[in-house]
Design an enzyme around this catalytic site. Structure first.
Site, short mmCIF file in Angstrom:
data_model
loop_
_atom_site.label_atom_id
_atom_site.label_comp_id
_atom_site.label_asym_id
_atom_site.label_seq_id
_atom_site.Cartn_x
_atom_site.Cartn_y
_atom_site.Cartn_z
N ASP A 106 -0.05 -1.43 17.62
CA ASP A 106 0.16 -0.47 16.65
C ASP A 106 -0.01 0.95 17.16
O ASP A 106 1.01 1.55 16.84
CB ASP A 106 -0.65 -0.71 15.27
CG ASP A 106 -0.43 0.43 14.26
OD1 ASP A 106 0.60 0.26 13.56
OD2 ASP A 106 -1.16 1.53 14.34
N LYS A 118 3.41 3.69 17.94
CA LYS A 118 3.18 5.05 17.51
C LYS A 118 3.52 6.13 18.56
O LYS A 118 3.91 6.99 18.49
CB LYS A 118 1.92 5.43 16.71
CG LYS A 118 1.72 4.64 15.35
CD LYS A 118 0.32 4.84 14.74
CE LYS A 118 0.31 4.09 13.35
NZ LYS A 118 -0.89 3.66 12.98
N GLU A 120 8.04 10.41 9.07
CA GLU A 120 6.93 11.08 9.36
C GLU A 120 5.67 10.24 9.02
O GLU A 120 4.47 10.34 9.97
CB GLU A 120 6.89 12.22 8.36
CG GLU A 120 5.45 12.91 8.48
CD GLU A 120 5.49 13.74 9.88
OE1 GLU A 120 6.50 14.55 10.16
OE2 GLU A 120 4.38 13.57 10.74
N ARG A 132 8.63 -8.57 -2.84
CA ARG A 132 8.80 -9.74 -2.81
C ARG A 132 8.34 -10.57 -4.06
O ARG A 132 8.79 -11.49 -4.52
CB ARG A 132 7.73 -10.65 -1.69
CG ARG A 132 8.28 -11.51 -0.81
CD ARG A 132 7.66 -11.85 0.29
NE ARG A 132 6.78 -10.91 1.17
CZ ARG A 132 6.17 -10.89 1.90
NH1 ARG A 132 5.93 -12.14 2.49
NH2 ARG A 132 5.39 -9.83 2.42
N ILE A 166 -0.99 13.10 8.38
CA ILE A 166 -0.95 14.26 9.33
C ILE A 166 0.46 14.77 9.43
O ILE A 166 1.19 13.75 10.02
CB ILE A 166 -1.75 14.35 10.68
CG1 ILE A 166 -3.08 13.68 10.44
CG2 ILE A 166 -1.66 15.49 11.60
CD1 ILE A 166 -3.67 13.16 11.92
N THR A 222 0.94 -0.97 -0.06
CA THR A 222 -0.01 0.02 0.03
C THR A 222 0.80 1.43 0.18
O THR A 222 0.80 2.19 -1.05
CB THR A 222 -0.94 0.04 1.21
OG1 THR A 222 -1.77 -1.00 1.29
CG2 THR A 222 -1.66 1.32 1.29
N VAL A 223 1.87 1.24 0.95
CA VAL A 223 2.54 2.69 0.97
C VAL A 223 3.54 2.74 -0.26
O VAL A 223 3.64 3.81 -0.71
CB VAL A 223 3.29 2.78 2.27
CG1 VAL A 223 4.31 3.72 2.44
CG2 VAL A 223 2.48 2.44 3.58
N1 HSE Z 1 -2.71 -0.19 10.39
C1 HSE Z 1 -2.44 0.94 10.68
C2 HSE Z 1 -3.62 1.80 11.06
C3 HSE Z 1 -1.79 1.53 9.47
O1 HSE Z 1 -4.81 1.22 10.94
O2 HSE Z 1 -3.56 2.84 11.68
C4 HSE Z 1 -1.64 2.94 9.64
O3 HSE Z 1 -0.31 3.14 10.38
#
Ligand code: HSE
Length: 427
Positions: A204, A208, A132, A47, A139, A15-16
Site C-alpha cells: 500500500d 502511494k 487527493e 455491493r 493531508i 469507509t470512504v
Molecule cells: N490501508 C491504508 C492505510 C488506508 O492503512 O494507510 C489509507 O490509505
C-alpha cells in the site's frame, strides 16, 4: 439559488464512500457558498443495498451496477470508492472518463497501476481525474506538491504513508507488543485494506509512493522499480534496541533524486531518531518531509486513514471540480512524464542491526565478522530480552544493499543456532 449544479454519483459505500456521502449531505449549503455550485448526490451504488451503514442513503437513486454510472446521463462526476486496481474500479473510471464525466477517487492501487492511462483520457477530454485521498489520507499532500510547491524542483520526499503499519509500530513501541492484536485493532477502526497483507507487506505504501513520486519528479505513475518491504518481521526487541540509540522504527516510503537525475524509490522500515518528526507520528498518522530546491524542507503531518479524514480529501477534489479548478493529474501533461528508472550508482546509507547472540557467541565476534566483509560498526550496544542476549549496532555509511548482504552471509538462515536479526536503514 445557485445557478450551477454538479451531480455526483458515488460508487462504493464502505469507509470512504460513507464518509463522502455524510459530508456532502451535511454541508451542501456551505459547499454551494464555497464553489458557487450546488453539489448534490444524484445516485449511489454498493455491493449490498441492505447493509447497515454509518450514512443514510435511502433518499438517493440506487444504481445496481456501478459501471452503469459511467453512462448515466444525470451524473457529472463519478466518485469511485470501490477499491482495487482493476475490475469494477478500473472499468468504471475508464468508461466514465470516456463518457465525459469527471472522476474522483482515493484508489492508490488503481492510480499507481493505471493512472497514466486514465490521465491521458482525462486530459484529452478536458476532464478532472483527481485522487487527493489516495496518498496521505486527510493531508492535502498532492495539492501541496502540485500547486503550493510548483516553483520547486524536488530533491527528496520521504514519508510515513501507511496508517495501519504505523498503528502497529506505535503499539509495539509502546509495549502493546502483539502484532496480530494491533493489526486487528487497525482493521476494526477501518484503517486496513480489504486484504491487510497489502498494508503489512509495504505494498500500500509503495502504491502511494508510486503516485507521490510521479507528481514530485515528473514520472509516470508506476510500481516498476519500487522496492518494498513491510513490518511483519519486526519484533518488540528491535524497538528496545532502537531505543538504546535514542531511536524508534517507522515504515518509510522514500523517493530521492540521484546524481544522474534518476530517482531511487523504496519502502522500508527505518531507524528514526526520537527527535525526528517521524518519531512523533503515532497510531494511523501519516507524515511527509518534502525537500524542494527553493523552499528547503517542509514537514506535513496528519491523519493517514479513516472515514472522515479520507473523505475530507475526496470532497475537496469534488469541490475543485465544482469550482472549475483544474490541474494536470501528475503536475505536468502525462505525455511529458518519463518512465521511472533507478539511479545508476547505488546511494549510501547507514544501517541498524539487532542480532540475537547464539550460545557462546560474543558481540565482538559479530562485529569482527562484519568488519571482515568491509562493514564497519560505528556504535555497538548489548541488551537482553527474556534471557536471550542481543547485540545492536549502527554501521558506518555503506552502499545500499551491502549490509543486508553481509548479514545474510554472516548470520544466514542458521536454523540450528536460532539466530534472529533485523537489518534496517537509518533515516
Ligand atoms: N490501508 C491504508 C492505510 C488506508 O492503512 O494507510 C489509507 O490509505
Amino acid at each position: 439559488m445557485h445557478k450551477k449544479a454538479l451531480a455526483v454519483g458515488i460508487a462504493g459505500l464502505g469507509t470512504v464512500g460513507s464518509g463522502v456521502v455524510s459530508l456532502l449531505q451535511r454541508r451542501r449549503a456551505l459547499y454551494a457558498e464555497r464553489t458557487g455550485t450546488d453539489v448534490f448526490i444524484e445516485t449511489v451504488s454498493a455491493r449490498d443495498r441492505d447493509r447497515d451503514r454509518p450514512c443514510d442513503v435511502s433518499s438517493y437513486r440506487w444504481t445496481d451496477d456501478p459501471v452503469a454510472m459511467a453512462s448515466d446521463g444525470a451524473v457529472d462526476v463519478v466518485v469511485e470508492a470501490v477499491g482495487g486496481e482493476d475490475g469494477t474500479a478500473y472499468a468504471l473510471c475508464r468508461a466514465a472518463l470516456e463518457n465525459g464525466k469527471h472522476v474522483v477517487t482515493a484508489n492508490k492501487a488503481l492510480i499507481a497501476a493505471r493512472g497514466a492511462e486514465l490521465a491521458r483520457i482525462a486530459e484529452d477530454n478536458g476532464l478532472a481525474l483527481a485522487f487527493e485521498g489516495a496518498v496521505g489520507g486527510g493531508i492535502p499532500l498532492l495539492k501541496t506538491v502540485r500547486e503550493g510547491l510548483a516553483a520547486n524542483e524536488m530533491t527528496r520526499v520521504a514519508g510515513i504513508l501507511n496508517g495501519t503499519c504505523n498503528y502497529i509500530l506505535s503499539a509495539m513501541e509502546n509495549g502493546g507488543g502483539n502484532f496480530d492484536a494491533a493489526l486487528r485493532a487497525a482493521q476494526e477502526k477501518g484503517y486496513a485494506e480489504a486484504d491487510p497483507h497489502t498494508d503489512v507487506e509495504g505494498i500500500d505504501a509503495a502504491h502511494k509512493l508510486a503516485v507521490l513520486s510521479a507528481l514530485c519528479f515528473g514520472l509516470l505513475p508506476s510500481m516498476e522499480g519500487i522496492r518494498y518491504e513491510g513490518v511483519r518481521r519486526l519484533k518488540p526487541v528491535d524497538f528496545a534496541a532502537a531505543r538504546l540509540f535514542g531511536c524508534t522504527i517507522r515504515l518509510l516510503a522514500v523517493a530521492e533524486r540521484g546524481a544522474d537525475g534518476a530517482v531511487f524509490r523504496a519502502v522500508y522500515p527505518a531507524l528514526v531518531n526520537l527527535s525526528h518528526g517521524f518519531a512523533c507520528v503515532t497510531e494511523a498518522g501519516n507524515a511527509v518531509r518534502i525537500e524542494g530546491d527553493a523552499v528547503g524542507s517542509l514537514f506535513l503531518q496528519g491523519p493517514g486513514a479513516g472515514m472522515f479524514e479520507t473523505a475530507s480529501a475526496v470532497v475537496a477534489d469534488i469541490l475543485d471540480v465544482a469550482a472549475g479548478r483544474r490541474s494536470y493529474p501528475f503536475s505536468v501533461p502525462v505525455r511529458r512524464c518519463i518512465a521511472p528508472s533507478p539511479p545508476a550508482s547505488p546511494r549510501e546509507t547507514a544501517y541498524f542491526l539487532c542480532i540475537s547472540l547464539a550460545a557462546g557467541h560474543q558481540a565482538e565476534d559479530v562485529v569482527a565478522a562484519f568488519a571482515g566483509l568491509g562493514v564497519q560498526m560505528g556504535a555497538v550496544k548489548t541488551l537482553s530480552r527474556e534471557g536471550v542476549p542481543y547485540v545492536a549496532c549502527l554501521t558506518e555509511r555503506a552502499e545500499e544493499g551491502k549490509v543486508p548482504a553481509a548479514a545474510e552471509s554472516v548470520l544466514g538462515e542458521d536454523a540450528e543456532s536460532g539466530t534472529e536479526y533485523a537489518v534496517l536503514r537509518a533515516e
